[in-house]
Design a protein around this motif. Structure first.
Motif, PDB file in Angstrom:
ATOM      1  N   GLY A 149       0.863  -1.242   0.002  1.00 50.97           N
ATOM      2  CA  GLY A 149       0.203   0.125  -0.122  1.00 50.97           C
ATOM      3  C   GLY A 149       0.925   1.349   0.055  1.00 50.97           C
ATOM      4  N   GLN A 150       1.817   1.242   0.750  1.00 49.96           N
ATOM      5  CA  GLN A 150       2.925   2.269   0.804  1.00 49.96           C
ATOM      6  C   GLN A 150       3.613   2.679  -0.506  1.00 49.96           C
TER       7      GLN A 150
ATOM      8  N   ARG B 258       1.258   4.083  -3.053  1.00 46.61           N
ATOM      9  CA  ARG B 258       1.122   5.926  -2.752  1.00 46.61           C
ATOM     10  C   ARG B 258       2.272   6.581  -3.134  1.00 46.61           C
TER      11      ARG B 258
ATOM     12  N   THR C 227      -6.980  11.793  -5.357  1.00 44.17           N
ATOM     13  CA  THR C 227      -7.989  10.859  -4.352  1.00 44.17           C
ATOM     14  C   THR C 227      -8.121   9.624  -5.075  1.00 44.17           C
TER      15      THR C 227
ATOM     16  N   LYS D  24      -5.963   2.210  -2.731  1.00 42.21           N
ATOM     17  CA  LYS D  24      -5.507   3.262  -1.953  1.00 42.21           C
ATOM     18  C   LYS D  24      -5.542   4.544  -2.488  1.00 42.21           C
ATOM     19  N   ASN D  25      -5.420   5.537  -1.819  1.00 39.81           N
ATOM     20  CA  ASN D  25      -5.188   6.818  -2.352  1.00 39.81           C
ATOM     21  C   ASN D  25      -4.305   7.867  -1.517  1.00 39.81           C
TER      22      ASN D  25
ATOM     23  N   ARG E   9      -4.689  11.176  -0.735  1.00 38.65           N
ATOM     24  CA  ARG E   9      -5.612  12.294   0.007  1.00 38.65           C
ATOM     25  C   ARG E   9      -5.958  11.803   1.351  1.00 38.65           C
ATOM     26  N   SER E  10      -6.503  10.434   1.466  1.00 34.60           N
ATOM     27  CA  SER E  10      -7.059  10.086   2.858  1.00 34.60           C
ATOM     28  C   SER E  10      -5.944   9.917   3.832  1.00 34.60           C
ATOM     29  N   LYS E  11      -4.644   9.808   3.487  1.00 35.53           N
ATOM     30  CA  LYS E  11      -3.727   9.816   4.362  1.00 35.53           C
ATOM     31  C   LYS E  11      -2.701  10.825   4.612  1.00 35.53           C
TER      32      LYS E  11
ATOM     33  N   THR F  59      -9.649  16.104  13.489  1.00 40.28           N
ATOM     34  CA  THR F  59      -9.975  15.984  12.173  1.00 40.28           C
ATOM     35  C   THR F  59     -10.279  17.347  11.519  1.00 40.28           C
TER      36      THR F  59
ATOM     37  N   GLU G 230      -8.635  20.235  11.986  1.00 43.26           N
ATOM     38  CA  GLU G 230      -7.234  20.645  11.513  1.00 43.26           C
ATOM     39  C   GLU G 230      -6.763  19.808  10.318  1.00 43.26           C
TER      40      GLU G 230
ATOM     41  N   ASN H 216      -8.596  18.449   7.990  1.00 44.52           N
ATOM     42  CA  ASN H 216      -9.243  19.144   6.828  1.00 44.52           C
ATOM     43  C   ASN H 216      -8.503  20.293   6.171  1.00 44.52           C
TER      44      ASN H 216
END
Lengths: 396, 373
Positions: A51-52, A55, A81, A97-98, A100-102, A114, A116, A118
């Motif tokens: 997964g890493q 990304r 995303t 995976k994406n 942005r979510s991380k 959350t 901050e 955002n």
């Protein structure tokens, strides 16, 4: 004599304690710490961080895409995303995976923050939007104070900047070194809140493997931290420079004789920590975490100072080169908020300190106006938070 | 003399060894009377809540029958009020996914809540099932088309082609089917609740109380897990985090609880917080008296500090929630930062419950919240 007997018993007790096999009375021999990041169970690798790697590869493609004015905002956002199949590498499009979510999403810093998080995510969204709406749209305009466009270095390289001289793609990519890579490594996967989550310790003590996997959950979390730094490199023999993120700059800083050896220190700490998990020695594991937190944080600080000082040299003679260095500096400074002082819950520079520095650098006409004195002042302010000097960081 | 030194040494070594590798099947050694806690929880909380929900569902059914006879807007409002009242009682029960409840549906994570509060519902699926007129509420295709969220759509949502909610029971060509669906759905919720209540009263109560073992299958461990799970998933994530976009790349307003009625999300969330606070403090259901629960267990172990800080978190959460719009669908669209700020306050209690309380009371958490890779 009596004392000796007693201490022998205590020593024996200490050795057997904390190992999973207390009950059957045998001592499990400690596994030796390997020289390279390779760990096996039942003859097969127990290391996994796909997964890493995904990304990091997504980040690389997005980095290139941010420099191509043919791309629309929707395409760039889709890459951020991972929606809409915009990667050339098909495997990435089908990855779950994406990036942005991380982004600004570590457990320690952002699980209960959350709001901050955002704000940070929105910074990256804004850089994408501005790159398209301010820079792509002015691709053939010559940049000047207050006007976005192109600007040429003495060596002929053309840079594309906003009205203040900032390259958004540099802010984005160097910002991700902090908000994605560093944050995930230091404040998420190496955090006891993640390594020791739920029953991870009990399971690791008893070598209860994750469902259908060859690793314990704790081993895997550690590997995921490793993967954010070495995910596109050779794990058994890191070459460095394998990505445009932390791996690349670890290589650069290690080449500076003031910091040579930093790459080995970090790599060895990752190996020792992983071996400590296999040996159920969590104290040793956490000592390695402290080393990694300190060194990676330092790396970000060094590069921030380095680029500020580099820009100072060319500011009067080659503004495009200076703007490029300042744009890199901008991203590394941004990344400082995601560093971690070992033994604390805090970064080397706070959100407020980082934002103050960045607004100082970009006030009025931004890089067009900035003075060598401001750059020195900023570089000193950053270096003073770390154990290195401005002079050490300034050379490469 | 030598021997006593030896004994002393042995005692020292055993003190030095780790306590984290306790065998999972050994009884609790901290001296707290878990049987009393389990008995109290069953008799003063779980069974009374099941009974109250039973009464609420009975009322819901009679209101529904009145509406069937007189499908007008006044009757529909009464039915809506009965729905909301029962839905709030449900909030107190959701955390007790124990015994038969845990296995009564094929959704292993949700258990009995599949039949009561799985959302969002799939409006298209409901319309298809109504049109087909043939469905089994215990079969997977209906899982997203029932419970209180299913009723929410039926009572407050507008079916394809209709102008308003009530049309589906009056002018819609499938009006009779809709009435039948509504009737069957309420009846099924009654059946499930009756089944589970009967089991508690006849069989499971004894099993639950007598299962004082300390391992993962022990009653206390299961109940504590369900409690923390409800706080983290059912309350924090589903009512706040998911609609606020904490787990996605943008806010998802259509994931709020009570999506079709809309102005009830806050009410339902506050009822859930009451439920959490009461369960933690051991309040007998609908009474002011307290009995053995997490709070008393922690106090027994001299962890008043933790009790105080957890209760303070609950109060802070209540204060933050009270500031929100009644309608979370609007809240998320108009001022999502206020929603994420509220989420952040709620999240702050998670490590206290999931790490500090878990360690103090020595139960194990059998789920992971992070998605990993």
């Amino acid at each position: 004599m009596k004392k000796i007997i007693c201490s022998v018993f205590i020593a024996a007790g200490l050795f057997t304690s904390c190992s999973s096999d207390d009950d059957n009375g045998t001592n499990t021999p400690l596994n030796p710490t390997p020289d390279v990041y390779q760990f096996e169970r039942n003859g097969k690798s127990s290391v996994s961080y796909g997964g890493q790697t995904d990304r990091l590869m997504m980040g690389a493609e997005l980095g290139s895409a941010l420099k191509d004015p043919a791309n629309t905002q929707a395409v760039l956002e889709g890459m951020f995303t991972n929606t809409g199949n915009h990667f050339e590498n098909e495997a990435l499009n089908s990855s779950s995976k994406n990036i942005r979510s991380k982004t600004a999403a570590s457990k320690d810093y952002f699980a209960a923050n959350t709001t901050e998080s955002n704000v940070y995510k929105a910074d990256f969204d804004t850089w994408i939007a501005n790159q398209v709406n301010e820079v792509f749209s002015n691709w053939n305009t010559t940049a000047s104070p207050g006007v976005a466009g192109k600007i040429e270095e003495a060596g002929g390289k053309v840079r594309y900047v906003n009205a203040k001289g900032l390259e958004y793609d540099q802010a984005f990519m160097k910002g991700l070194i902090g908000a994605l890579v560093t944050d995930q490594i230091l404040n998420n996967y190496l955090s006891p809140a993640v390594l020791d989550e739920a029953d991870n310790r009990e399971q690791n003590d008893n070598e209860l493997l994750a469902t259908d996997k060859n690793y314990t959950t704790m081993e895997h979390k550690w590997d995921e931290a490793f993967g954010y730094l070495y995910g596109t490199d050779n794990a058994a023999n890191p070459q460095l420079g394998a990505d445009s993120f932390l791996n690349k700059y670890l290589g650069k800083v290690d080449e500076d004789e003031d910091f040579s050896g930093i790459a080995d220190s970090i790599y060895n700490a990752f190996i020792a920590g992983r071996a400590a998990i296999v040996n159920k020695d969590y104290e040793l594991r956490d000592q390695q975490v402290a080393i990694i937190r300190e060194k990676i944080s330092m790396l970000i600080g060094i590069r921030a100072v380095y680029y500020l000082q580099a820009a100072k040299e060319s500011l009067g003679t080659d503004p495009a080169a200076a703007f490029h260095d300042l744009s890199e500096a901008y991203g590394f400074i941004y990344s400082l908020r995601f560093t971690r002082i070992p033994g604390t819950e805090t970064p080397y520079l706070s959100d407020v300190e980082v934002r103050d520095i960045l607004s100082e650098l970009t006030k009025n006409n931004g890089f067009w106006d900035v003075t060598p004195a401001t750059l020195d002042q900023t570089a000193n302010a950053i270096a003073s938070k770390f154990s290195f000097t401005l002079e050490q960081a300034a050379t490469n | 003399m030598k021997r006593s030194i030896l004994m002393f040494c042995l005692a020292l070594t055993s003190l030095a060894s780790c306590s984290s590798t306790d065998d999972s099947d050994k009884n609790t050694s901290d001296g707290f009377d878990r049987t009393a806690l389990l008995t109290y929880t069953a008799d003063q909380r779980i069974i009374p809540i099941f009974k109250d929900l039973q009464a609420e569902l009975t009322l819901l059914e009679s209101t529904r029958a009145a509406f069937e006879n007189n499908p007008n807007s006044a009757q529909l409002e009464q039915l809506s009020a009965a729905w909301l009242s029962a839905y709030k009682v449900w909030q107190h029960l959701q955390m007790y996914n124990l015994g038969q409840a845990a296995t009564t549906s094929l959704d292993a994570e949700r258990g009995f809540r599949t039949y009561f509060n799985r959302y969002p519902v799939d409006q298209q699926r409901i319309e298809e099932l109504v049109a087909a007129g043939d469905y089994d509420f215990e079969a997977i295709p209906t899982y997203n088309a029932q419970g209180f969220p299913g009723l929410d759509f039926l009572l407050h949502g507008t079916s394809t082609g209709d102008a308003q909610a009530i049309d589906k029971f009056t002018s819609n060509t499938l009006a009779a089917n809709y009435q039948q669906y509504l009737k069957n759905l309420v009846a099924h919720m009654q059946q499930v609740n009756t089944r589970l209540l009967n089991d508690w009263q006849n069989e499971y109560r004894a099993t639950f109380i007598n299962n004082t073992q300390n391992g993962q299958d022990g009653s206390f461990n299961q109940m504590a897990n369900d409690f923390v799970f409800f706080y983290e998933k059912g309350f924090r994530a589903e009512k706040f985090g998911i609609p606020a976009g904490v787990f996605s790349n943008q806010p998802l307003p259509d994931r709020v609880e009570g999506l079709y009625k809309k102005d009830v999300s806050k009410d339902l969330a506050l009822a859930a917080l009451d439920a959490i606070e009461n369960a933690f403090n051991g309040k007998a259901y609908q009474q002011e008296t307290e009995g053995p629960a997490f709070k008393q267990y922690l106090e027994f172990l001299d962890r008043n500090d933790l009790v105080q800080s957890i209760n303070q978190q609950f109060e802070d959460s209540r204060e933050a929630i009270n500031q929100l719009d009644d309608n979370f669908y609007l809240q998320v669209q108009n001022n999502n930062s206020q929603m994420t700020q509220t989420y952040d306050v709620i999240q702050a209690a998670v490590p206290k419950l999931k790490v500090d309380m878990k360690q103090a009371l020595d139960f194990s958490i059998d789920y992971q919240d992070s998605d990993g890779d």
